[in-house]
Motif scaffolding. Sequence first.
Motif, PDB file in Angstrom:
ATOM      1  N   ARG A 145       0.832  -1.207   0.000  1.00  0.00           N
ATOM      2  CA  ARG A 145       0.000   0.000   0.000  1.00  0.00           C
ATOM      3  C   ARG A 145       0.865   1.255   0.000  1.00  0.00           C
ATOM      4  NH1 ARG A 145      -4.596  -1.652   4.537  1.00  0.00           N
ATOM      5  NH2 ARG A 145      -5.670  -3.233   3.250  1.00  0.00           N
ATOM      6  N   LEU A 146       1.951   1.208   0.799  1.00  0.00           N
ATOM      7  CA  LEU A 146       2.874   2.342   0.825  1.00  0.00           C
ATOM      8  C   LEU A 146       3.512   2.539  -0.543  1.00  0.00           C
ATOM      9  CD1 LEU A 146       4.589   4.512   2.234  1.00  0.00           C
ATOM     10  CD2 LEU A 146       6.149   2.703   2.949  1.00  0.00           C
ATOM     11  N   ASP A 147       3.913   1.439  -1.174  1.00  0.00           N
ATOM     12  CA  ASP A 147       4.521   1.513  -2.509  1.00  0.00           C
ATOM     13  C   ASP A 147       3.556   2.141  -3.507  1.00  0.00           C
ATOM     14  OD1 ASP A 147       6.637   0.257  -1.365  1.00  0.00           O
ATOM     15  OD2 ASP A 147       6.277  -1.696  -2.298  1.00  0.00           O
ATOM     16  N   LYS A 148       2.305   1.717  -3.451  1.00  0.00           N
ATOM     17  CA  LYS A 148       1.310   2.249  -4.381  1.00  0.00           C
ATOM     18  C   LYS A 148       1.094   3.737  -4.148  1.00  0.00           C
ATOM     19  CE  LYS A 148      -3.398   1.588  -6.104  1.00  0.00           C
ATOM     20  NZ  LYS A 148      -4.639   0.783  -5.991  1.00  0.00           N
ATOM     21  N   ALA A 149       1.017   4.126  -2.874  1.00  0.00           N
ATOM     22  CA  ALA A 149       0.827   5.538  -2.554  1.00  0.00           C
ATOM     23  C   ALA A 149       2.008   6.371  -3.040  1.00  0.00           C
ATOM     24  CB  ALA A 149       0.644   5.720  -1.043  1.00  0.00           C
ATOM     25  N   LYS A 150       3.218   5.818  -2.862  1.00  0.00           N
ATOM     26  CA  LYS A 150       4.411   6.532  -3.309  1.00  0.00           C
ATOM     27  C   LYS A 150       4.430   6.673  -4.828  1.00  0.00           C
ATOM     28  CE  LYS A 150       9.441   6.441  -3.207  1.00  0.00           C
ATOM     29  NZ  LYS A 150       9.683   6.333  -4.645  1.00  0.00           N
ATOM     30  N   LEU A 151       4.094   5.585  -5.532  1.00  0.00           N
ATOM     31  CA  LEU A 151       4.082   5.643  -6.992  1.00  0.00           C
ATOM     32  C   LEU A 151       3.056   6.646  -7.506  1.00  0.00           C
ATOM     33  CD1 LEU A 151       4.428   1.842  -7.861  1.00  0.00           C
ATOM     34  CD2 LEU A 151       6.132   3.629  -8.218  1.00  0.00           C
ATOM     35  N   LEU A 152       1.896   6.680  -6.856  1.00  0.00           N
ATOM     36  CA  LEU A 152       0.873   7.643  -7.260  1.00  0.00           C
ATOM     37  C   LEU A 152       1.349   9.076  -7.027  1.00  0.00           C
ATOM     38  CD1 LEU A 152      -2.381   5.921  -5.916  1.00  0.00           C
ATOM     39  CD2 LEU A 152      -1.695   6.212  -8.304  1.00  0.00           C
ATOM     40  N   ALA A 153       2.020   9.263  -5.871  1.00  0.00           N
ATOM     41  CA  ALA A 153       2.512  10.602  -5.564  1.00  0.00           C
ATOM     42  C   ALA A 153       3.611  11.021  -6.527  1.00  0.00           C
ATOM     43  CB  ALA A 153       3.024  10.657  -4.129  1.00  0.00           C
ATOM     44  N   LEU A 154       4.548  10.100  -6.789  1.00  0.00           N
ATOM     45  CA  LEU A 154       5.662  10.434  -7.664  1.00  0.00           C
ATOM     46  C   LEU A 154       5.227  10.558  -9.120  1.00  0.00           C
ATOM     47  CD1 LEU A 154       8.509   8.192  -6.206  1.00  0.00           C
ATOM     48  CD2 LEU A 154       8.085  10.620  -5.821  1.00  0.00           C
ATOM     49  N   SER A 155       4.162   9.850  -9.505  1.00  0.00           N
ATOM     50  CA  SER A 155       3.672   9.968 -10.872  1.00  0.00           C
ATOM     51  C   SER A 155       3.090  11.353 -11.138  1.00  0.00           C
ATOM     52  CB  SER A 155       2.600   8.907 -11.140  1.00  0.00           C
ATOM     53  OG  SER A 155       1.439   9.170 -10.372  1.00  0.00           O
TER      54      SER A 155
ATOM     55  N   ASN B 294      10.372   7.657   9.568  1.00  0.00           N
ATOM     56  CA  ASN B 294      11.720   7.365   9.066  1.00  0.00           C
ATOM     57  C   ASN B 294      11.878   5.881   8.776  1.00  0.00           C
ATOM     58  OD1 ASN B 294      12.130  10.040   9.569  1.00  0.00           O
ATOM     59  ND2 ASN B 294      13.997   9.762  10.757  1.00  0.00           N
ATOM     60  N   LYS B 295      11.304   5.045   9.635  1.00  0.00           N
ATOM     61  CA  LYS B 295      11.410   3.602   9.456  1.00  0.00           C
ATOM     62  C   LYS B 295      10.727   3.156   8.163  1.00  0.00           C
ATOM     63  CE  LYS B 295      10.336  -0.779  11.732  1.00  0.00           C
ATOM     64  NZ  LYS B 295       9.738  -1.433  12.926  1.00  0.00           N
ATOM     65  N   SER B 296       9.520   3.683   7.923  1.00  0.00           N
ATOM     66  CA  SER B 296       8.778   3.322   6.707  1.00  0.00           C
ATOM     67  C   SER B 296       9.513   3.803   5.458  1.00  0.00           C
ATOM     68  CB  SER B 296       7.371   3.920   6.747  1.00  0.00           C
ATOM     69  OG  SER B 296       6.622   3.378   7.799  1.00  0.00           O
ATOM     70  N   ILE B 297      10.055   5.016   5.537  1.00  0.00           N
ATOM     71  CA  ILE B 297      10.798   5.563   4.396  1.00  0.00           C
ATOM     72  C   ILE B 297      12.031   4.704   4.114  1.00  0.00           C
ATOM     73  CG2 ILE B 297      12.135   7.547   3.567  1.00  0.00           C
ATOM     74  CD1 ILE B 297      10.255   9.336   5.206  1.00  0.00           C
ATOM     75  N   GLY B 298      12.735   4.328   5.172  1.00  0.00           N
ATOM     76  CA  GLY B 298      13.929   3.509   5.003  1.00  0.00           C
ATOM     77  C   GLY B 298      13.621   2.143   4.416  1.00  0.00           C
TER      78      GLY B 298
END
Length: 321
Positions: free
Chosen positions: A220-230, A278-282
């Motif tokens: 879910r975090l990956d998907k959210a990041k991809l949506l944000a970065l897109s 920070n943990k999630s980002i790492g």
Amino acid sequence: MHVFGTDIHIVTFCFIVIEAVFFVYQFFYYLYWPKDQNRKYYLILLFLLIVKNLAMGLFPDPQYTSIPMVIQYAFTYAAGFIMASYFPYYFYRSYNLEGLRFHATYGVVLFLYTPFTLIFTTEYLFTSDIDSAIAHGLVIPAAYSLVLAYVMYKSMQKAFRKELDNREYFEVVGVYCSVVPFVAIAFFPNIAQVTEAIITNLGFTILTILFIRRSVLQARLDKAKLLALSKLKIGTPLHGIDPTIDLDQQIFEANISMFNLTPREKEVVGLVRLGKTNKSIGEYLQISDRTVSKHIENIFQKTEVNSRTELMRRIMQKQEE
């Protein structure tokens, strides 16, 4: 009921088959994304459990006349000890439990392997009584397992402080429940195969549930990041951004390029804006917590702020200044 003319009980065999299928399934996922360290640590633990189950089911067995009984016992307990010694390392790496660093690297050698080997070897050489030698050899490792359980508890309190403060106990309780069966086994050297298989695999089942849960949350975090970065079109003027993107997103996209951030720092800011720790980002970027902290420190210096709240305010208000 046993299978294939061996001492492997049908219950143990079922666990082996299920775990082997799951191992292959997860291994293909790992090949797809080899940077997933948590999956790698989990696969190693799963493989060691399968080996332990096989060793526990096959040996000791008098029908294998070509293999001395002492060797059969040694193989069985070696498989169990190796898996047990990897357990603290797994939690140390997968959950960043810094309090387990010593035990994950040196403690298991000093308090598991060394005392058992010395006591078992000495007593067996003098008495030739394998069962008695094993029982006495497990005294110190059993006591150490209690120490390890306590250290893990204290480490978890520190690592999961935020979850405990928010009364989110699922993962904390789950991790500890997965450990308890392995600790208990050390106190019963002559336990029946079926009972041992159920207890140890129950603990691993709980661990697997936690692993799957973490994988889903990470996805879910990956998907959210991809949506944000897109949507993150660095350097695009505000008036040129897709009007379907909300105003806050437009301001963020227009302003982030004005602070001379590196590509990695821009990724970190994007994840900070999503509210990630920070943990999630790492975990997502496959970097250490310390590296994340260093990136955030550099970002603070470049944007002249002292906190995440100030950072977001600076990013979102820059156009208005």
